[in-house]
Design an enzyme around this catalytic site. Sequence first.
Site, PDB file in Angstrom:
ATOM      1  N   TYR A 289      -0.225   3.352  10.752  1.00 35.66           N
ATOM      2  CA  TYR A 289       0.835   2.359  10.586  1.00 35.66           C
ATOM      3  C   TYR A 289       0.806   1.390  11.765  1.00 35.66           C
ATOM      4  CZ  TYR A 289       5.423   0.600   9.139  1.00 35.66           C
ATOM      5  OH  TYR A 289       6.465  -0.181   8.706  1.00 35.66           O
ATOM      6  N   TYR A 337      -2.666  -7.062   5.517  1.00 33.82           N
ATOM      7  CA  TYR A 337      -2.744  -6.755   4.073  1.00 33.82           C
ATOM      8  C   TYR A 337      -1.377  -6.821   3.400  1.00 33.82           C
ATOM      9  CZ  TYR A 337      -2.315  -2.778   0.678  1.00 33.82           C
ATOM     10  OH  TYR A 337      -1.964  -1.920  -0.330  1.00 33.82           O
TER      11      TYR A 337
END
Lengths: 393, 140
Positions: A289, A337
């Site tokens: 993350y 993304y």
Amino acid sequence: MSGPDLRGAAAIAGVAESDLGEVGPGRYALDLAAQAAGAALADAGLSTRDVDGLFCAIAGRGMAPLDVAEYLGVRPRYTDGTMVGGSSFVSHLHHAALAIAAGACHTALIVYGSTARSDSVHAGNGRGRLPAAPPETPSYEAAYRPRMPVTGYALAAARHMHQYGTTRAQLAEVAVAARQWARLNPRAFVRDPLTVEDVLASRIVSSPLSVLDCCLVTDGGGALVVTAADRAGHLRRPPVYLLGAGEAHWHRAISQMPDLTVTAATESSRRAYEMAKVGPQDVDVVQLYDAFTINTVLFLEDLGFCAKGEGGAFVSGGRIAPGGSLPVNTNGGGLSYCHPGMYGIFTLIEAARQIRGEAGERQQPDVTIALAHGNGGQLSSQATAILGSEQAL
Amino acid sequence: MSGPGKVADLRRAGLAPHLEYTERLAEGAVPFQSCEECRAAVFPPRVLCPACGAMELTWERSAGLGTVYSTSVLFPRGRDPYPVVLVDLDEGFRMMSTVTGTPAEEVAIGARVRAHVDPAGPDGPHVAFTLETGERDERP
Ligand SMILES: [Zn+2]
């Protein structure tokens, strides 16, 4: 003390994203969650009628499992609404495996949705409408006007730079690597070329972090279908086995984090590696993350890929970029993304796709073991999952 | 215990720690708690010691001297930059705060700082710091 051994007990049988990016007006978090859920079940060759375990978290919805179950028309016998920020879904995968191993459910659906980007674009519409929120717990930080979450991560970055000589250029390498991966992913939100100089020249938000050290804000949802390992072998897709999982959290507010250069990922990953009976040297791809560039540096250290303090040097020279020796965030990550606010589920989706060998242009050769790592709060909640192909069992 | 009018009782019993904190702050103190059992310095205010679990906490007044543990400067559009800092107080607790009277970017990790209570601000009185000149902590 180690937890129950879940190695190989459960497998991911289906994965999917919803529409991502900016999904258009009139669509809600639940719509995206359901779109992802339907697609993940189809991917597994299953339907909502098969779901008897539900695991979900949606920002701002305290009773998300009830919302989602009603919407999907599922009546779970096992429900888990664990909400620990962006790492929630890695925790859910751990909890789903525990529930499946205990016989509490058979087919678990893990699901998420968010319209964070559209909500901010249309923020004017709701002005003047007061949310019916419970009284806040007193804050001992708000008076100083930190811009959260970025300031929390900036304080960690500043400390890491002070203690270990990490530089802004090294942090920029993380953003550049993420962008290079995103350029190989047609679903990535930002795919323009990016250089270290671009990152260094971008506006500082909360020093030492600039705009380009920060994740995107997009819409998006994701879902996973998890079932018992023996059953997963008879479904549509090659099973992606859960080899190990671990969770840890030591604080909530950044001012209460004992050492800003060491996260609870040290503990969550140790638990996951022990269960999986593998170490960092066995991992083929890493999905973590990356809410901010410092995350990647801290987590690569805390997940054992390099020594504490060496993360800045480790990410330099293209080591984590396409063609480098350790592929990290092969989808382009939260930096390039997709980042709808609680990104953790996408670490699992990309890890599963790499193991299934279906990641297109960004596919890595012979992926048998992938590590997915979620982070929640202000470097607070840490959850690590190690996934593997049948070969890894 | 129920109903209004019990605030004083709750404070006396140590069961309304945030209220106790703000009252002491308004009087100009930099308050924190100390555990009667394990002597840990406790902040933010609580009813239970996070180091040992004991429920007997005593209020203390910090001398207000500390060291900057980390700092980040924010640059709001059209306004002056300001630092958000984490300060390790000499008594052994850490708090978020800000440093005033110095250009934001000159506040360095390791700098020694002295607390004062700023009575203004939208959230009422809060602790802020100024640089303690000529003193620097050389810990790594
Ligand atoms: Zn104690």
